[in-house]
Design a protein around this motif. Structure first.
Motif, PDB file in Angstrom:
ATOM      1  N   UNK A 252      44.833  41.758  41.244  1.00  0.00           N
ATOM      2  CA  UNK A 252      43.903  42.716  40.633  1.00  0.00           C
ATOM      3  C   UNK A 252      42.609  42.019  40.202  1.00  0.00           C
ATOM      4  N   UNK A 253      42.737  40.799  39.683  1.00  0.00           N
ATOM      5  CA  UNK A 253      41.551  40.042  39.274  1.00  0.00           C
ATOM      6  C   UNK A 253      40.668  39.744  40.479  1.00  0.00           C
ATOM      7  N   UNK A 254      41.293  39.337  41.582  1.00  0.00           N
ATOM      8  CA  UNK A 254      40.523  39.089  42.815  1.00  0.00           C
ATOM      9  C   UNK A 254      39.842  40.364  43.294  1.00  0.00           C
ATOM     10  N   UNK A 255      40.565  41.469  43.221  1.00  0.00           N
ATOM     11  CA  UNK A 255      39.988  42.744  43.651  1.00  0.00           C
ATOM     12  C   UNK A 255      38.804  43.129  42.759  1.00  0.00           C
ATOM     13  N   UNK A 256      38.931  42.936  41.456  1.00  0.00           N
ATOM     14  CA  UNK A 256      37.830  43.232  40.528  1.00  0.00           C
ATOM     15  C   UNK A 256      36.613  42.376  40.877  1.00  0.00           C
ATOM     16  N   UNK A 257      36.862  41.084  41.137  1.00  0.00           N
ATOM     17  CA  UNK A 257      35.746  40.189  41.491  1.00  0.00           C
ATOM     18  C   UNK A 257      35.061  40.643  42.778  1.00  0.00           C
TER      19      UNK A 257
END
Length: 141
Positions: free
Chosen positions: A82-87
């Motif tokens: 999810x963090x990668x997707x947000x970035x």
């Protein structure tokens, strides 16, 4: 202690499971402990293991720890994804805002050019009308 038939444990293999040295020691100690044996009443049947309540609790505890570890690993992996997707979405959003700014600038430039051309057209039409007024009397003579 010798058993007539070996006991085989079929445990699922998980590549994402990481055991700590203390977990490995605990599992090895479970495998090395002598387990109580219960002879069946018929004598010809194979022997089977009867685990004490303490041993079952200990095995369950190990199983629960492993399950919790896998759950934490899955949760961490999910949060990382999810963090990668947000970035990625932040970068995409910034790029889209930049493109919108460029397109808006081009649109404003085109609108200014359109306004200038309309004004120039009006001026030219007025000049043409003035020239026509001058030429019409001359053609009548």
């Amino acid at each position: 202690m010798m058993f007539e038939d070996p006991v085989h444990y079929h445990l699922p293999v998980h590549e994402d499971v990481v055991l700590s040295p203390s977990d490995i020691d605990e599992i090895l100690s479970l495998l090395q402990t002598e387990l109580p044996v219960h002879e069946s009443t018929s004598g010809s049947e194979t022997t089977r293991l009867v685990f004490s309540l303490e041993e079952r609790k200990r095995r369950r505890k190990i199983s629960n720890r492993e399950s919790a570890r896998r759950s934490r690993f899955r949760q961490k992996k999910h949060v990382d994804n999810l963090t990668e997707q947000v970035d990625r979405l932040k970068v995409e959003n910034r790029e889209l805002k930049n493109r919108l700014c460029v397109v808006t600038h081009h649109c404003q430039a085109a609108q200014s050019e359109t306004d200038r051309l309309i004004l120039e057209s009006i001026v030219l039409q007025q000049q043409l009308a003035g020239l026509c007024q001058i030429l019409n009397p001359m053609q009548l003579q």
